[in-house]
Scaffold this motif. Structure first.
Motif, PDB file in Angstrom:
ATOM      1  N   ASP A 127      23.825 -63.709  45.229  1.00  0.00           N
ATOM      2  CA  ASP A 127      24.654 -63.646  43.942  1.00  0.00           C
ATOM      3  C   ASP A 127      24.020 -62.515  43.145  1.00  0.00           C
ATOM      4  O   ASP A 127      22.747 -62.884  42.653  1.00  0.00           O
ATOM      5  CB  ASP A 127      24.398 -65.021  43.462  1.00  0.00           C
ATOM      6  CG  ASP A 127      24.948 -65.027  41.965  1.00  0.00           C
ATOM      7  OD1 ASP A 127      25.363 -64.135  41.248  1.00  0.00           O
ATOM      8  OD2 ASP A 127      25.031 -66.387  41.491  1.00  0.00           O
ATOM      9  N   LEU A 128      24.451 -61.427  43.049  1.00  0.00           N
ATOM     10  CA  LEU A 128      23.855 -60.422  42.471  1.00  0.00           C
ATOM     11  C   LEU A 128      23.536 -60.662  41.102  1.00  0.00           C
ATOM     12  O   LEU A 128      22.590 -60.040  40.322  1.00  0.00           O
ATOM     13  CB  LEU A 128      24.261 -59.024  42.603  1.00  0.00           C
ATOM     14  CG  LEU A 128      23.872 -58.232  44.009  1.00  0.00           C
ATOM     15  CD1 LEU A 128      24.786 -57.016  44.144  1.00  0.00           C
ATOM     16  CD2 LEU A 128      22.520 -57.779  43.872  1.00  0.00           C
ATOM     17  N   ALA A 129      24.535 -60.886  40.379  1.00  0.00           N
ATOM     18  CA  ALA A 129      24.428 -61.117  38.901  1.00  0.00           C
ATOM     19  C   ALA A 129      23.504 -62.036  38.496  1.00  0.00           C
ATOM     20  O   ALA A 129      22.624 -61.866  37.556  1.00  0.00           O
ATOM     21  CB  ALA A 129      25.725 -61.866  38.239  1.00  0.00           C
ATOM     22  N   THR A 130      23.241 -63.129  39.433  1.00  0.00           N
ATOM     23  CA  THR A 130      21.938 -63.876  38.998  1.00  0.00           C
ATOM     24  C   THR A 130      20.683 -63.315  39.329  1.00  0.00           C
ATOM     25  O   THR A 130      19.746 -63.485  38.242  1.00  0.00           O
ATOM     26  CB  THR A 130      22.195 -65.304  39.751  1.00  0.00           C
ATOM     27  OG1 THR A 130      23.322 -65.968  39.560  1.00  0.00           O
ATOM     28  CG2 THR A 130      21.023 -66.329  39.615  1.00  0.00           C
ATOM     29  N   VAL A 131      20.534 -62.677  40.260  1.00  0.00           N
ATOM     30  CA  VAL A 131      19.275 -61.936  40.556  1.00  0.00           C
ATOM     31  C   VAL A 131      18.816 -60.799  39.607  1.00  0.00           C
ATOM     32  O   VAL A 131      17.938 -60.642  39.137  1.00  0.00           O
ATOM     33  CB  VAL A 131      19.385 -61.422  42.034  1.00  0.00           C
ATOM     34  CG1 VAL A 131      18.078 -60.668  42.243  1.00  0.00           C
ATOM     35  CG2 VAL A 131      19.563 -62.580  43.053  1.00  0.00           C
ATOM     36  N   TRP A 161      29.868 -55.007  46.485  1.00  0.00           N
ATOM     37  CA  TRP A 161      30.210 -53.762  45.298  1.00  0.00           C
ATOM     38  C   TRP A 161      30.934 -54.065  44.306  1.00  0.00           C
ATOM     39  O   TRP A 161      30.418 -53.665  43.081  1.00  0.00           O
ATOM     40  CB  TRP A 161      31.164 -52.807  46.452  1.00  0.00           C
ATOM     41  CG  TRP A 161      31.363 -51.507  45.474  1.00  0.00           C
ATOM     42  CD1 TRP A 161      32.545 -51.104  44.959  1.00  0.00           C
ATOM     43  CD2 TRP A 161      30.361 -50.565  44.571  1.00  0.00           C
ATOM     44  NE1 TRP A 161      32.569 -49.931  44.215  1.00  0.00           N
ATOM     45  CE2 TRP A 161      31.105 -49.651  44.092  1.00  0.00           C
ATOM     46  CE3 TRP A 161      28.938 -50.444  44.851  1.00  0.00           C
ATOM     47  CZ2 TRP A 161      30.486 -48.916  43.219  1.00  0.00           C
ATOM     48  CZ3 TRP A 161      28.305 -49.463  44.015  1.00  0.00           C
ATOM     49  CH2 TRP A 161      29.301 -48.745  43.391  1.00  0.00           C
ATOM     50  N   SER A 162      31.859 -54.934  44.367  1.00  0.00           N
ATOM     51  CA  SER A 162      32.643 -55.166  43.157  1.00  0.00           C
ATOM     52  C   SER A 162      31.925 -55.985  42.097  1.00  0.00           C
ATOM     53  O   SER A 162      31.941 -55.990  41.046  1.00  0.00           O
ATOM     54  CB  SER A 162      33.932 -56.269  43.460  1.00  0.00           C
ATOM     55  OG  SER A 162      33.602 -57.628  44.193  1.00  0.00           O
ATOM     56  N   ALA A 163      31.107 -56.870  42.703  1.00  0.00           N
ATOM     57  CA  ALA A 163      29.852 -57.690  41.843  1.00  0.00           C
ATOM     58  C   ALA A 163      29.004 -56.801  41.004  1.00  0.00           C
ATOM     59  O   ALA A 163      28.597 -56.765  40.090  1.00  0.00           O
ATOM     60  CB  ALA A 163      29.410 -58.894  42.398  1.00  0.00           C
ATOM     61  N   LEU A 188      16.007 -54.579  39.072  1.00  0.00           N
ATOM     62  CA  LEU A 188      16.353 -54.344  40.351  1.00  0.00           C
ATOM     63  C   LEU A 188      16.493 -52.869  40.664  1.00  0.00           C
ATOM     64  O   LEU A 188      17.119 -52.388  39.837  1.00  0.00           O
ATOM     65  CB  LEU A 188      17.519 -55.003  41.161  1.00  0.00           C
ATOM     66  CG  LEU A 188      17.091 -56.601  41.538  1.00  0.00           C
ATOM     67  CD1 LEU A 188      18.606 -57.268  42.166  1.00  0.00           C
ATOM     68  CD2 LEU A 188      16.096 -56.867  41.952  1.00  0.00           C
ATOM     69  N   GLY A 189      16.294 -52.466  41.838  1.00  0.00           N
ATOM     70  CA  GLY A 189      16.814 -50.918  42.073  1.00  0.00           C
ATOM     71  C   GLY A 189      17.104 -50.831  43.598  1.00  0.00           C
ATOM     72  O   GLY A 189      16.544 -51.641  44.297  1.00  0.00           O
TER      73      GLY A 189
END
Length: 255
Positions: A127-131, A161-163, A188-189
């Motif tokens: 869950d990229l948005a949360t991280v 990718w879409s997130a 993040l990077g």
């Protein structure tokens, strides 16, 4: 009289030093930003044993390749991917016979050391948005920076990718992306493993699966079919055990 002699001797010595500096053969190398530390050290080591002065221009491979195609006076080019070396080969501005894959790298996710973030598992369930949180994820611009292209490939292959796309902070090169994370301007990077290694202000929280993107390869080539002896010597030096030791020190995988 003695003062005059001293001044004359001083002028002679100064001019001799100046002439010696001018006599050094200059070599101009264009290299991907991720090679900054390793190539700077290699250039210094090479110059100590040769009568040369090696100068570098570090930037995104795409920027450098375009400059070379437009006539920039580079004598050697080290790219962070094959695409931009292909471009120069198509433009017929490199010595194709000298093209050689010198190094490999890995792609990692980083965060500021001050951020209390444990290791992350990079897979389709992330869950990229949360991280990322109320921030951004720094990457080299995927439209033209090799590190960004690799990042996009990996995120696409993992279904992320879409997130990720609307949350990206796009940088001009991979070192600029690293700097955004170092300053805490991005939570993040995505950078090369070698970039994370040279920074004391970030930590690696995940390594992308090697199968999620194309191999990260660094080709080198001479830009002239008739290089100077000094440039050819440096090109050959990059393949020696001495140079390989420096590349390994900075985390690169050598051929």
């Amino acid at each position: 009289m003695k003062v005059g002699i001293k001044l004359l001797l001083g002028a002679i010595i100064a001019s001799s030093v100046s002439f010696a500096a001018l006599a050094k053969e200059q070599i101009t190398v264009f290299a991907a930003a991720s090679l900054t530390n390793a190539m700077t050290d290699i250039g210094k080591q090479f110059d100590q044993t040769h009568d040369t002065e090696t100068r570098f221009s570090f930037a995104s491979s795409s920027t450098l390749a375009r400059q070379i195609a437009q006539g920039a006076p580079a004598e050697m080019f080290l790219s962070a991917n094959q695409k931009w070396m292909d471009y120069l080969q198509e433009q017929q501005v490199i010595d194709t016979a000298s093209r050689y894959t010198l190094l490999h790298n890995a792609l990692v996710m980083i965060a500021p050391k001050s951020r209390p973030l444990p290791s992350v598992v990079v897979d389709s369930k992330l869950d990229l948005a949360t991280v990322i949180g109320d921030s951004r994820m720094a990457v080299g611009d995927p439209d033209h920076v090799p590190a960004g292209r690799y990042a996009k490939q990996a995120l696409e292959n993992l279904g992320l990718w879409s997130a990720a796309e609307p949350l990206l902070a796009r940088a001009n090169n991979v070192r600029a992306a690293l700097a955004l994370v170092e300053r805490g301007e991005a939570s993040l990077g995505i950078v090369y493993a070698t970039d994370a290694l040279v920074s004391t202000q970030v930590k690696t929280v995940a390594e992308f699966p090697a199968t999620s993107h194309k191999p990260i390869a660094y080709p080198v080539a001479l830009t002239s079919a008739q290089p100077t002896a000094a440039t050819k010597a440096l090109y050959d030096y990059l393949k020696t055990d001495e140079a390989k030791a420096i590349f390994i020190k900075y985390g690169f995988k050598v051929q």
